[in-house]
Design an enzyme around this catalytic site. Structure first.
Site, PDB file in Angstrom:
ATOM      1  N   GLU A 142       6.528  -4.458 -36.353  1.00  0.00           N
ATOM      2  CA  GLU A 142       7.136  -3.147 -36.404  1.00  0.00           C
ATOM      3  C   GLU A 142       6.401  -2.299 -37.414  1.00  0.00           C
ATOM      4  OE1 GLU A 142      11.106  -2.987 -38.015  1.00  0.00           O
ATOM      5  OE2 GLU A 142      10.829  -4.952 -38.959  1.00  0.00           O
ATOM      6  N   LYS A 196       4.878  -1.798 -26.580  1.00  0.00           N
ATOM      7  CA  LYS A 196       4.925  -0.899 -27.723  1.00  0.00           C
ATOM      8  C   LYS A 196       6.012   0.125 -27.461  1.00  0.00           C
ATOM      9  CE  LYS A 196       0.117  -0.942 -29.287  1.00  0.00           C
ATOM     10  NZ  LYS A 196      -1.043  -0.067 -29.555  1.00  0.00           N
ATOM     11  N   PHE A 199       6.821   4.056 -36.912  1.00  0.00           N
ATOM     12  CA  PHE A 199       7.320   4.863 -35.801  1.00  0.00           C
ATOM     13  C   PHE A 199       7.869   4.040 -34.632  1.00  0.00           C
ATOM     14  CE2 PHE A 199       4.271   7.473 -38.069  1.00  0.00           C
ATOM     15  CZ  PHE A 199       5.013   8.619 -38.283  1.00  0.00           C
ATOM     16  N   GLY A 200       7.782   2.741 -34.705  1.00  0.00           N
ATOM     17  CA  GLY A 200       8.295   1.958 -33.595  1.00  0.00           C
ATOM     18  C   GLY A 200       8.079   0.479 -33.781  1.00  0.00           C
ATOM     19  N   GLU A 201       8.189  -0.260 -32.670  1.00  0.00           N
ATOM     20  CA  GLU A 201       8.102  -1.714 -32.720  1.00  0.00           C
ATOM     21  C   GLU A 201       7.219  -2.226 -31.594  1.00  0.00           C
ATOM     22  OE1 GLU A 201      12.156  -2.911 -32.376  1.00  0.00           O
ATOM     23  OE2 GLU A 201      12.632  -2.481 -34.477  1.00  0.00           O
ATOM     24  N   ASP A 219     -10.059  -2.129 -37.391  1.00  0.00           N
ATOM     25  CA  ASP A 219      -9.271  -3.286 -37.844  1.00  0.00           C
ATOM     26  C   ASP A 219      -9.633  -4.514 -37.020  1.00  0.00           C
ATOM     27  OD1 ASP A 219      -7.503  -4.782 -39.311  1.00  0.00           O
ATOM     28  OD2 ASP A 219      -5.698  -4.033 -38.323  1.00  0.00           O
TER      29      ASP A 219
END
Length: 834
Positions: A549, A586, A552-554, A690
Site C-alpha cells: 500500500e 492496483k 494513494f492506494g493499495e 527502481d
C-alpha cells in the site's frame, strides 16, 4: 524516553555492534582457549589484521566437538539480526577458517541457548577462504547480551575466526514471557500450527522463561495461513489459542523485564480474520509488579471490536506510566480464536530512592502516594534544573538550525534560478533535437538516454515525503556550499541531453511514487489513443492478500475468473477458459485527489501500450466506478528476491541439505530476460528508477517479467532509505549521480541492473553493501564522484564468472557515457549462453 521500533522492520536493525569498529572493548572478548598470545580472543575482530590476524583455539577442532568458542559480552541486551565471519589471512601467510559454525547465546550468562534457524537447523555455513567476509542473516534474530561463536567441522582441522555482530540495542528490556503453548487449528481439513516455534525457553504445557515469535520483529500477514517465511507451515507467523481450552475466557501472558521500568504503552499485533473465526481480543486486564507483590488494582482496556476490516493490526494499550519489573496480562477472547504475532513495549528505566525504609509495624501496605516510592526530593530538583537547561540549549540549537536552513534555501533558490537561466537555451534546443530524432529514426543526433535533472520533488511528486538532492549532497565535505558550485560542472561535463520540467511526464502511482519517468513526447506518441484494454467485472475478482500500500492506494493479489476473454489475441496466456488466474490489482483510493486520478488514468494509457514478453502486462481495468483499478499480470512464483532466497545453488552442500536448487545457467537466463525487458523500456525512453530483484516477478520455467510494486511492500521497507525522515530512496541500487544530483537516466537504470545482477548471483542472501550503513553507502557515492580510486564496489559473487562480473563493473562506471546500453548487455548475455 526512547522506543526501539523493531516490529515488522527487522531490516533496519542491522548496525555493526563494535567488533570491527572498536566499540566492543578487548576485555569483553574472551575465548575457551588460544593457540598463542598473538591469536588471543581480542584479535578475533572482523576485518582486522592485528596480532597474528585472528582468534585461533589451542587445539584442532574435531568433528562434533563444541568445546572451543569465541565469546562476546555486549554489556546489555541487544537485538541481533546478522553475523559476519572471516578467517585468518595475515597478509597471505595464514589460511585457516571455519567452514561451519554454531551460535550459542545468553541473556544472563547462566543459561546458554543454542540458536536454530526457522527450520530447526543449528549449523551455519561459514567461510570458503581466509579473507572474504561472509554475512549470514539470523532467522530468527536473537535477543542476548552474551554470544558465542563455536567452530564446527566434519573432519579434524585447524580453524581461526574473525567475527562481527549486527543489530541494535534491545530497549524493550523484555527478558522473557510466559504463556500457554500455542494450539493447532483445523481449517478445511488441514492443520494450522499456531505454536511458538522459535521460543527459546521451556515448552511443555506452557512456555516459560524464554523469548520467541512474539519478539522476533516479524508481523504476521493479514491471512494467517500465509507467512513472510517460505517453506514453513500454515500459521507459522502467529501464536494462537482457542477459547475452548480456556474456561475463564482469557489467555494469561506474563512479561519479565531486566529492571523496574516506567511503562507508557504496550502494542499487540493481532490477527482479525473474523471470516475464519479469529478476532483481536475484546478486553485486556494487566497487573503490575514493581517489587515483591502484585498491585491490587489492575489496568483494563477494551479496544473497538472490528467486524469490517480483515487486516491484521497493532492494538495500542496505554500503560499509564505504571512502574513495574513484571506485567501479567489477561487477554479476553472476542471470537473462537485469538492470535498474536508481535508484542512490544515502550518504557523508560524507573528511578527509585535506594534507601527505602521498611514500613512501620502495623502500618498499612505502601500505596502509590507513599513517600518511600517516590524519587528523593533533592534529586528531583537537580533533575528538573538539568532538564530545563537541556531544553533551553535544544531550543537555541533548533533556532540556529532553522535560521541556517532558511538562509541556505534562499541561496539554493538563487543558484537554481541562475542555473535554470543558463540551461534554458540548451534545454529547448535538446527538446527540438529529441523531437526531430523521434520523427527521423535515421538521424544520428538522437539522444541515447532520457534524463531529468530536476529535484526529487519533480522526479517523485510526493509533497512532504520527498526533498531535493541538495540535502544529500551537503553530506559530503566538498558540497558544503551552494548547489550551483557543486552541480554546474557535472551538468556541463556529462553532455547528456536534459529535459526541462515541462518536457517530463511524472505519473503519481498508487503506492506514492511513480516507476517510470516518461518524456512528454513519448507520452503523446503512446497515449494519444483511447485505452486499449477492456472493463473487467469486479465481481469476478476474489481477494487473496494485500501485496502493498502507499499514499494513494493499495496493491492486492487477486484471483480473476474468465480473464481469458479480456486478453488480446497477441498475448499468450497458458490457462484454460474456466481456470481462475492470479492477477495484481492496483486500486486507487476513492478519496484520492484530482491529480492522482488523472495520473492513474494516464498510467493506464501508458501501460496499455507496453507489450513485451519481459514486462508485466496490463490485462484489464475497472474504471466505470470507484475505486479505479488496473489489473496486471502476476507470476505464480512471486518476486525474484523471495524466489531466490528460498533456493540454493547447485552443489555438494545443497545435496546434503536436500534443498531446492537453481543452476547457474538458469540464473544467467533470468538475467538475460531482465536485460531484454529493460532494453524494450529504454527503446521507448522510459526510465524505471527502481530496478531490483524485488521488482522482477518469476513465472513457470524461470520466466521473468519486470514490475513496479516493490516500494509499496512492507517486506522491503529496509531497502529504502528515508533521508532526514523525508525522502524514501533505494540508495543501495542507485547510481552516484542519482543520489547526489537527482539525475535518473537509462544509464542510472544500467547501474541498477548491475546491482540486480549481483543480487541474482548471490541468491539474494544479503542486501547490497550489507557491510555498510546507509550513511556509508551515501559517503561511498561521494568517492565515485571524486574518482580517487577509493570507492567500494560490490564483491564478485562466488558463483559469478569473470565475464559476468566484468558486466557489473561496466554498469558501475563513473562516467555515464562509458556504461553499456541495455542492447549491448542483452547481446553479451545472449552470447554467453551460446
Amino acid at each position: 524516553m526512547k522506543e526501539i521500533k523493531l516490529s515488522c522492520v527487522v531490516g533496519v536493525c542491522r548496525y555493526p555492534l563494535g567488533m570491527s569498529g572498536g566499540q566492543i572493548q578487548d576485555e569483553d572478548i574472551s575465548a575457551s582457549s588460544q593457540w598463542s598470545e598473538s591469536t588471543a580472543a581480542r584479535y578475533g575482530r572482523l576485518d582486522f589484521e592485528e596480532g597474528d590476524g585472528a582468534w585461533c583455539p589451542e587445539i584442532t577442532v574435531e568433528p562434533d566437538s563444541l568445546k572451543e568458542f569465541l565469546q562476546i559480552d555486549l554489556r546489555s541486551l541487544h537485538f541481533i539480526t546478522l553475523v559476519g565471519t572471516q578467517g585468518r589471512h595475515a597478509g597471505g601467510i595464514g589460511n585457516e577458517f571455519a567452514q561451519m559454525y554454531k551460535i550459542k547465546y545468553s541473556r544472563d550468562s547462566s543459561r546458554w541457548i543454542s540458536w536454530r534457524n526457522r527450520q530447526g537447523k543449528q549449523v551455519i555455513e561459514g567461510n570458503r577462504n581466509a579473507y572474504d567476509i561472509v554475512l549470514k542473516d539470523l532467522e530468527p534474530p536473537i535477543i542476548a547480551r552474551f554470544v558465542r561463536f563455536m567452530p564446527v567441522s566434519d573432519h579434524s582441522m585447524n580453524v581461526c575466526m574473525r567475527v562481527e555482530l549486527y543489530g541494535c540495542e534491545w530497549l524493550d528490556g523484555l527478558v522473557s514471557y510466559n504463556a500457554p503453548a500455542g494450539e493447532q487449528m483445523s481449517l478445511e481439513g488441514q492443520p494450522v500450527h499456531l505454536n511458538d516455534s522459535v521460543y527459546d525457553g521451556a515448552v511443555i504445557y506452557s512456555m516459560t522463561e524464554g523469548l520467541g515469535q512474539l519478539t522476533d520483529g516479524m508481523c504476521g500477514l493479514d491471512d494467517f495461513t500465509h507467512s513472510h517465511v517460505y517453506n514453513v507451515w500454515p500459521g507459522y507467523d502467529y501464536v494462537g489459542w482457542t477459547n475452548e481450552s480456556f474456561p475463564n475466557g482469557y489467555v494469561e501472558i506474563m512479561f519479565e523485564f531486566d529492571r523496574t521500568r516506567n511503562f507508557t504503552t504496550m502494542k499487540v499485533h493481532c490477527n482479525n480474520m473474523f471470516m475464519k473465526h479469529v478476532k483481536a481480543f475484546r478486553q485486556v486486564v494487566c497487573y503490575f509488579r514493581s517489587e515483591a507483590d502484585w498491585e491490587a488494582t489492575p489496568l483494563s482496556f477494551s479496544p473497538v471490536v472490528d467486524d469490517v476490516n480483515l487486516s491484521a493490526r497493532f492494538v495500542t494499550i496505554s500503560m499509564a506510566n505504571h512502574m513495574a519489573s513484571a506485567i501479567k496480562c489477561q487477554f479476553y477472547f472476542a471470537e473462537a480464536w485469538m492470535m498474536f504475532s508481535e508484542i512490544t513495549f515502550q518504557s523508560d528505566t524507573a528511578m527509585y530512592n535506594t534507601t527505602l525504609a521498611p514500613p512501620k509495624t502495623g502500618s498499612s501496605p505502601p500505596t502509590r502516594d507513599d513517600p518511600t516510592h517516590k524519587i528523593d526530593d533533592s534529586n528531583t530538583r537537580i533533575l528538573i534544573v538539568c532538564l530545563v537547561a537541556i531544553i533551553l540549549i535544544l531550543v537555541a540549537i533548533i533556532v540556529i538550525i532553522l535560521w541556517r536552513q532558511v538562509w541556505q534555501k534562499m541561496l539554493e533558490k538563487a543558484s537554481r534560478r541562475m542555473l535554470d537561466d543558463e540551461l534554458t537555451a540548451s534545454l529547448s534546443l535538446q527538446s527540438e533535437t529529441f523531437a526531430y530524432s523521434h520523427n527521423n529514426p535515421t538521424s544520428s543526433s538522437a539522444p541515447s538516454e532520457q534524463e531529468s535533472s530536476s529535484t526529487y520533488e519533480r522526479i517523485f511528486p510526493l509533497g512532504p515525503d520527498y526533498q531535493e538532492p541538495s540535502q544529500l549532497i551537503r553530506m559530503l565535505p566538498e558540497f558544503s556550499h551552494t548547489s550551483k558550485d557543486a552541480v554546474t560542472p557535472l551538468f556541463a561535463q556529462d553532455g547528456v541531453p536534459h529535459y526541462a520540467e515541462a518536457d517530463i511526464v511524472n505519473l503519481q502511482g498508487v503506492t506514492g511514487g511513480n516507476t517510470y519517468a516518461v518524456p512528454a513526447l513519448t507520452m503523446d506518441l503512446l497515449s494519444g489513443k483511447d485505452v486499449a484494454v477492456e472493463e473487467f467485472p469486479r465481481k469476478l475478482l476474489t481477494f487473496k492478500e494485500k501485496l502493498g500500500e502507499g499514499q494513494f492506494g493499495e496493491v492486492h493479489l487477486c484471483e480473476a475468473e474468465g480473464m481469458k476473454e479480456f486478453i488480446d489475441e497477441d498475448f499468450s496466456f497458458n490457462i484454460s477458459d474456466n481456470q481462475p488466474v492470479l492477477v495484481a490489482v492496483k486500486m486507487l483510493r476513492a478519496d484520492a485527489n484530482k491529480n492522482a486520478r488523472n495520473d492513474f488514468l494516464k498510467e493506464i494509457k501508458i501501460m496499455s501500450r507496453l507489450k513485451d514478453p519481459n514486462i508485466i502486462r496490463l490485462l484489464a481495468v475497472c474504471i466505470c466506478s470507484d475505486p479505479l483499478c488496473m489489473i496486471t499480470e502476476y507470476m505464480e512464483n512471486g518476486d525474484l528476491n523471495q524466489f531466490l532466497s528460498r533456493h540454493e545453488p547447485e552443489g555438494q552442500m545443497a545435496l546434503i541439505s536436500n534443498v531446492t536448487t537453481v543452476g547457474y545457467s538458469d540464473l544467467r537466463y533470468m538475467a538475460t530476460q531482465i536485460a531484454s525487458g529493460m532494453r524494450y523500456l529504454s527503446s521507448l525512453n522510459f526510465v524505471h528508477r527502481d530496478l531490483a530483484t524485488r521488482n522482477c516477478l518469476v513465472g513457470k520455467n524461470y520466466t521473468i517479467k519486470i514490475a513496479d510494486f516493490g516500494m509499496s511492500r512492507n517486506l522491503y521497507s529496509g531497502d529504502y532509505y528515508r533521508i532526514q525522515g523525508r525522502a524514501v530512496l533505494p540508495i543501495r541500487w542507485m547510481s552516484w549521480e542519482s543520489i547526489l544530483l537527482g539525475k535518473f537516466t537509462t544509464a542510472s537504470d544500467v547501474w541498477a541492473f548491475g546491482v540486480t545482477l549481483w543480487e541474482t548471483l548471490t541468491f539474494c542472501k544479503e542486501q547490497p553493501y550489507s557491510q555498510l550503513t546507509d550513511e556509508q553507502v551515501i559517503e561511498n557515492t561521494g568517492e565515485f564522484f571524486r574518482d580517487q580510486k577509493r570507492q567500494i564496489y560490490l564483491p564478485q559473487p562466488v558463483l559469478c564468472p569473470d565475464s559476468l562480473y566484468k558486466i557489473m563493473l561496466c554498469c558501475w562506471r563513473r562516467n555515464t557515457k562509458e556504461r553499456p546500453s541495455f542492447q549491448e548487455i542483452h547481446r553479451v548475455l545472449l552470447e554467453s549462453q551460446a
